[in-house]
Design a protein around this motif. Structure first.
Motif, short mmCIF file in Angstrom:
data_model
loop_
_atom_site.label_atom_id
_atom_site.label_comp_id
_atom_site.label_asym_id
_atom_site.label_seq_id
_atom_site.Cartn_x
_atom_site.Cartn_y
_atom_site.Cartn_z
N TYR A 39 -4.22 -0.81 7.75
CA TYR A 39 -5.08 -0.84 8.94
C TYR A 39 -4.97 -2.17 9.66
CZ TYR A 39 -7.48 3.25 6.99
OH TYR A 39 -7.77 4.50 6.50
N LEU A 61 4.97 -0.30 7.89
CA LEU A 61 4.19 0.74 8.54
C LEU A 61 3.53 0.25 9.82
CD1 LEU A 61 2.39 2.32 5.46
CD2 LEU A 61 4.30 3.31 6.71
N ARG A 62 3.36 -1.05 9.97
CA ARG A 62 2.66 -1.61 11.12
C ARG A 62 3.56 -1.79 12.33
NH1 ARG A 62 -1.96 -4.40 8.88
NH2 ARG A 62 -2.17 -5.62 10.77
N THR A 74 -2.29 3.34 2.64
CA THR A 74 -2.72 3.15 4.02
C THR A 74 -2.68 1.68 4.42
OG1 THR A 74 -5.03 3.02 3.32
CG2 THR A 74 -4.22 5.18 4.01
N SER A 133 6.38 8.66 6.60
CA SER A 133 5.42 7.67 7.09
C SER A 133 4.91 8.11 8.45
CB SER A 133 6.09 6.30 7.25
OG SER A 133 6.77 5.90 6.07
N ALA A 149 -1.88 3.32 9.59
CA ALA A 149 -0.71 4.08 9.16
C ALA A 149 -0.91 4.57 7.74
CB ALA A 149 0.55 3.23 9.25
N GLY A 172 1.71 7.03 11.67
CA GLY A 172 0.69 6.07 12.06
C GLY A 172 0.11 6.35 13.42
#
Length: 124
Positions: A57, A105-106, A55, A30, A47, A32
């Motif tokens: 955003y 991922l954020r 993905t 992963s 990411a 980002g």
């Protein structure tokens, strides 16, 4: 593991920039982009999950920014278009060997490795 971010600079409102983040050491699961403006906290931008190119955003990036990765080069990109003055910040790339769920991922703490940052200034 080292991450090397580059591609920042000064651009006029409405312009475009492409950031690159080259990684050495090991493949990632992963990665980002985050940014930090003066006096503000570091915030999530975009990411990507390397296995399936999933993905994620931030709302501020949707429709204007595109994240991508090149497995062969072990490099991640952030294509930024329609840039606004409020996009001005130091942009950091981040990566981890783990493959995270999309929502994870954020998160800042999802990433073990961080690049040194590249300045993006949007101004006329």
């Amino acid at each position: 593991v080292q991450l090397q971010a580059c591609g920042g600079g000064l651009v006029q409102p409405g312009g475009s920039l492409r950031l690159s983040c080259a990684a050495s050491g090991r493949p990632f699961g992963s990665s980002g982009w985050f940014r930090q403006a003066p006096g503000k906290e570091r915030e999530f931008v975009a990411a990507i999950r390397w296995a399936d190119s999933n993905t994620n955003y931030a709302d501020s990036a949707k429709g204007r920014f595109t994240i991508s990765r090149d497995r062969a080069k072990n490099t991640m990109y952030l294509q930024m278009s329609s840039l606004k003055p409020e996009d001005t910040a130091v942009y950091y790339c981040a990566a981890d060997t783990r493959t995270w769920p999309s929502a994870t991922l954020r998160l800042l703490n999802a990433y073990t490795y961080w690049g040194q940052g590249t300045q993006v200034t949007v101004s006329s």
